[in-house]
Write an enzyme that holds these catalytic residues in place. Structure first.
Site, PDB file in Angstrom:
ATOM      1  N   LYS A  80       0.875  -1.180   0.000  1.00  0.00           N
ATOM      2  CA  LYS A  80       0.000   0.000   0.000  1.00  0.00           C
ATOM      3  C   LYS A  80       0.908   1.225   0.000  1.00  0.00           C
ATOM      4  O   LYS A  80       1.198   1.822   1.045  1.00  0.00           O
ATOM      5  CB  LYS A  80      -0.942  -0.029   1.209  1.00  0.00           C
ATOM      6  CG  LYS A  80      -2.059   0.983   1.069  1.00  0.00           C
ATOM      7  CD  LYS A  80      -3.209   0.660   1.972  1.00  0.00           C
ATOM      8  CE  LYS A  80      -4.167   1.806   2.116  1.00  0.00           C
ATOM      9  NZ  LYS A  80      -4.759   2.272   0.867  1.00  0.00           N
TER      10      LYS A  80
HETATM   11  N1  PMP Z   1      -8.115  -0.514  -3.276  1.00  0.00           N
HETATM   12  C1  PMP Z   1      -7.418   0.624  -3.173  1.00  0.00           C
HETATM   13  C2  PMP Z   1      -6.623   1.083  -4.340  1.00  0.00           C
HETATM   14  C3  PMP Z   1      -7.444   1.374  -1.985  1.00  0.00           C
HETATM   15  O1  PMP Z   1      -6.749   2.499  -1.869  1.00  0.00           O
HETATM   16  C4  PMP Z   1      -8.237   0.918  -0.910  1.00  0.00           C
HETATM   17  C5  PMP Z   1      -8.355   1.745   0.344  1.00  0.00           C
HETATM   18  N2  PMP Z   1      -7.299   1.521   1.210  1.00  0.00           N
HETATM   19  C6  PMP Z   1      -8.945  -0.285  -1.056  1.00  0.00           C
HETATM   20  C7  PMP Z   1      -8.859  -0.973  -2.258  1.00  0.00           C
HETATM   21  C8  PMP Z   1      -9.755  -0.849   0.063  1.00  0.00           C
HETATM   22  O2  PMP Z   1      -8.899  -1.357   1.060  1.00  0.00           O
HETATM   23  P1  PMP Z   1      -9.323  -1.372   2.598  1.00  0.00           P
HETATM   24  O3  PMP Z   1     -10.567  -2.160   2.694  1.00  0.00           O
HETATM   25  O4  PMP Z   1      -8.164  -2.029   3.284  1.00  0.00           O
HETATM   26  O5  PMP Z   1      -9.509   0.038   2.995  1.00  0.00           O
END
Ligand code: PMP
Length: 295
Positions: free
Chosen positions: A153
């Site tokens: 991330k």
């Molecule tokens: N995809 C992307 C590109 C994101 O930035 C996020 C948000 N963090 C998500 C999916 C969803 O992830 P999460 O459920 O961990 O927030």
């Protein structure tokens, strides 16, 4: 939340005005760093462990040394929330490579910067969860997983920003991104699910999607509720003809989609399975995680 907003910056609490880092930080110069978005529900840091695990895994993958142990990081989160008196909101945790020189070599960056910002959040009004979002597919392809692994991330969101610019142009709520083979991957900040004949599908992360924590939570809830969930590739056609479509993300939770590229999905509002999953999701958000003691 208390009147004064306190931001955690490398072990200190500073005001918003004083929360500054160097323009030589490689997070700024090169997008070299990682982050997490975390929710707090009634004093519970939802899925805290899962978020910190993803943060430390992302750091390891990009050879970034976080100058805090896992426990210290959790304590820093708790303390930032406590100082701000925040019971419900959103936490942005950023670890950047830190200040270096103008070259991209991370060896020049001596110490990572750690920033924690907590804020109140209401991404979508409650009606949006009943009415559903309007989204469009965009021509910007999701980063190839063999170029930048989506499990990291990272602060490098330019790909998603370009997609968002495209959906903004047509006034849509989110941009749906495909990979270079034309398979559906995810939106700019959310994972996608479709439902057909009672079976729930979401793209496997190897196609290029982030392994969302909300995604994993919804898969777990759905299976517990007796639904079949399949992680398998699908195309835009499958999205158009789905009975239900919804997106998941920390900020968005589990939100229905009513229209994709002008095709009305199902009844054109949140469908029964999406609504059920959102209800079940909301039952655990105050329970599953780390509790903050405000005394
Ligand atoms: N995809 C992307 C590109 C994101 O930035 C996020 C948000 N963090 C998500 C999916 C969803 O992830 P999460 O459920 O961990 O927030």
């Amino acid at each position: 939340m208390s009147q004064q907003q306190w931001i955690y910056l490398n072990g200190e609490f500073v005001t918003k005005e004083n929360a500054k880092i160097s323009v030589y930080d490689h997070g700024f110069l090169y997008g070299d760093g990682i982050f997490e978005g975390i929710r707090i529900y009634n004093g519970n840091i939802f899925k805290c462990k899962e978020h910190l695990d993803r943060l430390y895994d992302s750091a390891k993958s990009i050879s970034l040394e976080i100058p805090l142990t896992y426990d210290e990081m959790q304590e820093a989160l708790v303390e930032t929330i406590r100082r701000n008196g925040l019971r419900d909101g959103y936490i942005r945790l950023v670890v950047s490579r830190g200040p270096g020189n103008l070259g991209l070599d991370p060896r020049r960056c001596e110490r990572a910067n750690v920033v924690i910002i907590v804020e109140q959040l209401a991404l979508y009004p409650e009606e949006a969860y009943k009415n559903g979002l309007v989204i469009v597919s965009v021509s910007t392809r999701r980063n190839l997983p063999d170029a930048l692994n989506p499990k990291i991330k990272s602060l490098n969101y330019l790909n998603n920003v370009l997609a968002k610019i495209q959906s903004n142009l047509v006034g849509a709520g989110e941009a749906l991104m495909l990979n270079s083979q034309g398979y559906v991957v995810e939106c700019t900040g959310d994972n996608i699910f479709i439902i057909k004949n009672g079976v729930i599908y979401t793209p496997p992360t190897y196609l290029g999607a982030l392994e969302g924590i909300t995604r994993n939570t919804i898969i777990e809830i759905a299976r517990k509720e007796g639904y079949t969930v399949k992680e398998e590739p699908f195309s835009l056609h499958d999205v158009y003809v789905a009975d239900e479509v919804f997106l998941t993300g920390t900020a968005a939770e589990c939100i229905a989609v009513r229209e994709v590229d002008s095709r009305i999905i199902g009844e054109g509002k949140a469908g029964p399975i999406t609504t059920h999953l959102l209800e079940e999701f909301r039952k655990i958000v105050e329970i599953d995680g780390v509790k903050v003691n405000y005394d």
